[in-house]
Design a protein around this motif. Structure first.
Motif, short mmCIF file in Angstrom:
data_model
loop_
_atom_site.label_atom_id
_atom_site.label_comp_id
_atom_site.label_asym_id
_atom_site.label_seq_id
_atom_site.Cartn_x
_atom_site.Cartn_y
_atom_site.Cartn_z
N VAL A 88 -0.97 -13.72 22.24
CA VAL A 88 -1.27 -13.07 23.52
C VAL A 88 -0.17 -13.41 24.52
CG1 VAL A 88 -2.90 -13.05 25.45
CG2 VAL A 88 -3.75 -13.03 23.09
N ALA A 89 0.26 -12.42 25.28
CA ALA A 89 1.42 -12.59 26.16
C ALA A 89 1.16 -13.54 27.32
CB ALA A 89 1.84 -11.23 26.72
N GLU A 90 2.09 -14.47 27.50
CA GLU A 90 2.29 -15.11 28.80
C GLU A 90 3.44 -14.34 29.42
OE1 GLU A 90 0.59 -17.42 30.10
OE2 GLU A 90 -0.03 -18.90 28.64
N THR A 91 3.35 -13.95 30.65
CA THR A 91 4.32 -12.99 31.17
C THR A 91 5.62 -13.60 31.69
OG1 THR A 91 3.16 -13.00 33.25
CG2 THR A 91 2.65 -11.21 31.72
N VAL A 148 -1.05 1.49 29.03
CA VAL A 148 -1.53 0.13 28.76
C VAL A 148 -0.59 -0.52 27.74
CG1 VAL A 148 -3.27 1.02 27.12
CG2 VAL A 148 -3.43 -1.33 28.01
N SER A 149 0.30 -1.36 28.25
CA SER A 149 1.26 -2.07 27.41
C SER A 149 0.94 -3.57 27.46
CB SER A 149 2.67 -1.81 27.91
OG SER A 149 2.80 -2.31 29.23
N ALA A 150 1.77 -4.38 26.80
CA ALA A 150 1.50 -5.82 26.71
C ALA A 150 1.47 -6.50 28.08
CB ALA A 150 2.53 -6.50 25.81
N GLU A 151 2.05 -5.86 29.10
CA GLU A 151 2.00 -6.45 30.43
C GLU A 151 0.57 -6.37 31.00
OE1 GLU A 151 4.37 -4.25 29.62
OE2 GLU A 151 6.17 -5.50 29.66
N LYS A 152 -0.17 -5.32 30.62
CA LYS A 152 -1.52 -5.14 31.16
C LYS A 152 -2.61 -5.59 30.18
CE LYS A 152 -0.45 -1.26 34.19
NZ LYS A 152 -0.55 0.21 34.33
N LEU A 153 -2.38 -5.37 28.90
CA LEU A 153 -3.33 -5.77 27.87
C LEU A 153 -2.58 -6.80 27.02
CD1 LEU A 153 -5.85 -5.67 26.17
CD2 LEU A 153 -5.18 -3.43 25.30
#
Lengths: 215, 215, 215, 215, 215, 215
Positions: free
Chosen positions: C31-34, C76-81
């Protein structure tokens, strides 16, 4: 290591092959056979049929730079240099005559690395946020990231020559004018609706690039 | 640019093709031919045979939701939408009747993205450390990471409809009940030893899912 | 299996963790940390901090369809999901008002799969050799291969709604008008030389899309 | 080659480094630093800090095989053998006591290759269509394709030992009993609805595997 | 769940297959057919022809350790264990007699993970900056990163046995002596110019490894 | 399209950004920040900090060709041309003086494509089964598949210049003489045992290439 050990070595090689008859020594090389194509590339030529000429291409030579674009593009992909198959590399020689241009285009699945061999060009690619444009000359290297719209303009006083490398073995070229105004015959009203170009402009360029498809 | 330049452009296009007869313009598209399959996907259809219908599938339609699961699953993979071949994408429409369930299953090589079109479901996947479960409704998107056991339960009062995307062009579905109790006929004693389910429970579910293989 | 065996199982679990303290059970989920981005995606959030909300996005909802394009695009990309990170999947909801258009654009590194939810559109992509265009409606699925210039036009009499999936977790959008005439301020003479558009046409569209950069 | 040429070689090496100060000789090795994790693996340790111990792990040793499963699993992933980072390989030593079992489990993102070192096991994996099960012994190798549910049962009269390799540097283990009945506390009614197991069976196994989450 | 629901389940399975006749349940398994090879691997065997023997290899057995190298190498790649195709894994059993050596070699496209089964070896790989060498014994695991020159020497007093895994399904072996002095017949003057070895040394080793190609 | 529609377009652009504040337009470009390295490449520089100079390198220039090898190698990898990061491409300019040689070496993780700019070379790579050697000149392109031992010898009467492309953004160079006889100080007895070179030959070349490590 004593000498006795070494005296048996040739014999060993023979035994090795005998006990492993189907052992493949160079299978990571997959030279293209052109009849079957897959998402990962062409069918491999059998290893025992390979020759050095599968790894050499001899066509990066000067040639007639045709008007009106004043460009000669020589691409070497896996179709022509069959040893490129599966390696994620290919190349091109670009000759751009005086006032010549490699028009706006995109490679849908390749990054491109340009190395100047002669002359000067204005090179650039565009993203929504910024245009990356620079005058480059012999000694310069320019990278166009994958899938970005880009171009070259001869900005010097002689023929410009560049060698370029692509990050796939089968690069494709989508010139913007061919896409919008060319022989794919995209309907004029669709072009107008999706690009906001004027119909007169579209029809004018269709006349030049071979497109019909009015409506 | 003056007008003289433009008058020659159509001529140029002809020359370009003549001097590069084997030049491939759109080779990054590899529409499936279904007879030869490889780890990277199916053999490519020749570019000059492609039509727009290679990129369209028209079966995401309502249909009879069969009892007893109350589910209708319509999968569009590279076998049905041949333009998907090699692109790492496919999709499905899932209709879940009232009280219906998409039972516990795993896609061995795909992540899944679920977008609700109608109704409500309880969606979830399980890891050893945590169960990730949530009631979702129209407007919600849920992602199931690759290879995780997951499920959907209609938690609303109408048919639930979702569109899902998978991160491969040929997704596979392994329902837990089919794996343990189905027509693959896995031996009952093996199931008991490796799952710690009671033999009576195993035999009961084998009766329902078509399995035999006692021992 | 006898009962004695089972009585010890909970105890075993404890031992297993004690003897393998750093054993990671769910590390294939990243899961992304931004804050840190790499070519393969964002830094992973620690597994013990994950919650189900890392895998859910709730914004695929109707909204104001803004003039003049009459389009509302919800990506909805990895920045949002953040659960999308590293999975090679993302999505968008596209609402196209009556007479609206998703103008010519390219995703430099993604294929796209479009699933109609409501209404009708004319969808298409163009290669040098052929234009692939089709009227599609609810029930249809359309695939746009990676890096190809494509568009949507509402061809119906109501708002058209589509769900689309992309084959990367961070899709990018390059609209042709933004690239040529927008705020990246690409020089007019470069545009003219590399697209053969008339200067008047270029200046007209720069007026509309925010570009300057004359010369 | 004459002697004069060789007399200067040491000097040359010095010059080479002087003129290319940032030249990286061994950058394709990316030994894990454990603080930053990404979809492609951990941050790389600087090349000049590497030692041979970054490439060696010394824990494939016998140990106490704990009841009740009679299994000892020693996994060596990039967390323990940091040189594995980014290489797509890892391994485990599995010791299975008499009557022991490696219960049904799945590796969500890895294929597995099993090599018997001692004893006999019944190994298998299951797909919807077929169960692939075989008694294997010392000298045998068995491959479990990515994402398939699989198991091992000691079918001999001594401790069985196997070395296994995985096709990623950070394999994960999802045991079916842990997923359904373990400390992730998946709700009993959800389990019942999505697996068709009886509630009594579920509660019984939750008692053994540490799960609660009734409802 | 009530009993009425369950009574219909077997019927459902039949309906599911009837309405999705081309639905592929296990397509992520691509067992090799050996006649067509591509960059991603061999053509897939049809799913309905698979048997458990496609996933088992039974040749990791002791055998005659041939002089003069005192090595027996048994490789199991996708050609022999067809289920390995497309999975990025293969393996070998290496038996090294007393004083035996697995000579300097490189796998052009594979990392290697070595697990000691019996005895002791000195294992190592070399980069320009450092030699990574260590005495390892039963219980140790050693990783050789992709494309690095490496070797094994039996440093114990008994036959050393190791199991190794490779990060591709078709590993290739390039032994340095075979490359420089073997039956590929590389010209002696080229070897001398590009390795700085003395001609006498080259000719001596060509005598042992089968090479000719003087000049 | 009527004129009224176009009058509002600039306004629209503003709205688009307002409603999607975190929308990333060009995230597929990941220019290297040099402080954090991962298996997929370096950390990305923020998009709003990019300039055209991130995509240009100006060092492919003539320079002093140092004795004794008579070679000047100028490599442009992601460390120097940060826009290469994550794109799977890099390049080098190779100048080989008269009688000069690019000695036997291997790139552990890259294929190489060589394009002649000036002069003549003998180029080749070796597999166990065949040596692929050819005299090439200006106009020729030669491909060296990934991980194969290869070399160049100036076979002409002037300085030879070539541009080469590599299939990764961070190529590494492992020269055979550096590996065996260089400052990594590999033990002489290990070299002798694993290459069958004579100790006297090894010690002689260690004297030239900086190695010690006798034993």
């Amino acid at each position: 290591m004593n000498m006795m050990k070494h005296m048996h070595i040739v014999l060993f090689i023979v035994f090795l092959y005998t006990s492993n008859p189907s052992f493949s020594y160079a299978n990571d090389i997959c030279v293209a056979e052109t009849n079957i194509n897959t998402p990962s590339g062409y069918e491999c030529k059998p290893q025992d049929k390979l020759t050095v000429d599968d790894f050499v291409f001899s066509g990066f030579v000067p040639g007639e730079i045709k008007k009106p674009f004043n460009v000669k593009l020589t691409v070497v992909s896996a179709e022509k240099l069959r040893g490129l198959n599966g390696l994620g590399l290919s190349a091109a020689r670009v000759d751009i005559g005086i006032n010549g241009t490699v028009a706006m285009h995109v490679h849908p699945d390749e990054s491109e690395l340009l190395m100047m061999v002669q002359g000067k060009v204005t090179a650039g690619f565009v993203t929504t946020e910024k245009a990356y444009v620079k005058d480059i000359k012999v000694g310069d290297v320019f990278v166009f990231p994958k899938g970005q719209l880009h171009f070259l303009i001869n900005s010097g006083t002689e023929i410009a020559i560049a060698f370029v490398a692509y990050s796939s073995s089968t690069p494709t070229f989508q010139f913007l004018d061919d896409l919008l105004f060319g022989k794919n015959h995209l309907n004029t009203s669709i072009i107008a609706q999706t690009t906001f170009l004027d119909v007169a402009q579209i029809e004018k360029l269709k006349g030049r690039f071979g497109g019909s498809g009015s409506g």
